[in-house]
Design a protein around this motif. Sequence first.
Motif, mmCIF file in Angstrom:
data_model
loop_
_atom_site.group_PDB
_atom_site.id
_atom_site.type_symbol
_atom_site.label_atom_id
_atom_site.label_comp_id
_atom_site.label_asym_id
_atom_site.label_seq_id
_atom_site.Cartn_x
_atom_site.Cartn_y
_atom_site.Cartn_z
ATOM 1 N N HIS A 150 -5.423 8.623 -3.439
ATOM 2 C CA HIS A 150 -5.019 8.324 -2.070
ATOM 3 C C HIS A 150 -4.347 9.515 -1.398
ATOM 4 C CE1 HIS A 150 -5.807 4.317 -3.539
ATOM 5 N NE2 HIS A 150 -5.685 3.836 -2.330
ATOM 6 N N GLU A 162 -6.029 10.093 2.239
ATOM 7 C CA GLU A 162 -7.278 9.800 1.550
ATOM 8 C C GLU A 162 -7.706 11.014 0.734
ATOM 9 O OE1 GLU A 162 -8.557 6.904 1.559
ATOM 10 O OE2 GLU A 162 -7.545 5.958 3.261
ATOM 11 N N SER A 164 0.828 -1.205 0.000
ATOM 12 C CA SER A 164 0.000 0.000 0.000
ATOM 13 C C SER A 164 0.861 1.253 0.000
ATOM 14 C CB SER A 164 -0.924 -0.001 1.220
ATOM 15 O OG SER A 164 -1.668 1.203 1.286
ATOM 16 N N ARG A 222 0.876 4.117 -2.938
ATOM 17 C CA ARG A 222 0.581 5.510 -2.599
ATOM 18 C C ARG A 222 1.710 6.436 -3.032
ATOM 19 N NH1 ARG A 222 -3.452 6.388 1.418
ATOM 20 N NH2 ARG A 222 -4.449 4.441 2.092
#
Length: 232
Positions: free
Chosen positions: A138, A194, A96, A100
């Motif tokens: 993201h 986010e 992840s 990102r």
Amino acid sequence: MVAMVYVICAIEEKQLKWKLVGISAGLIVALLSQSRLALVALAVVWPMAFAISRVNKPAIWFAAAPVLLGASLFSVNIVQNVAEVQSEFESARADSSRVRAALGRIAVHRWQEEAPWFGHGVVERGPHLVEYMMIGSHHSWYGLLFVKGIIGLLALAIPMALSLFLLAQKACRYPEARVGLSLLLLLLLYSFGENLEILAYLYWPALILIGNGLRLRFPIIPESDKQSRPAT
């Protein structure tokens, strides 16, 4: 993120029973979701808002003095520990973190080279390197730069900075403003992990409470108090 919104609200609850229920439920959701940002928010957001709301109290400054002195004496060790924690934080979900970071590099590069002022205007799917995820999906700031350019980024950064300044002032007098300040700090923290724009339908209670804190007026000094004060 939603769990943290309700944890912050529960912390300010007056009735002990509902405070414990709200905090416990929010913590369970945050921990079971295994969200790394939630863990950071638990340790940072409310303590920071509480400290800001007490900056006009001498006790805070006296309490902060030895802490800052100790931090300066052990600054090298603290920096090393922070670096280790950051490394463990990123390795907890290495794939992840890699995706990102790649999405951020792609968004910044294409923003600089193709559309610096107003952005591309549309969301685009990324390459296979980022598993075809949307560019900027993201990260709120990278997403704004890619889709809406520097103008779009300033359209969020300026109101957020001004709201933080006003809520920090009002939090010194009103508990409601402290709630709004905590929630705005939470949104600021999550903006780096986010896309806030697409999640507004989830955290809308936070927006209402932030607005409620901003509506509070600074206390007006009564005329009787003004007349009783000595002239300067």
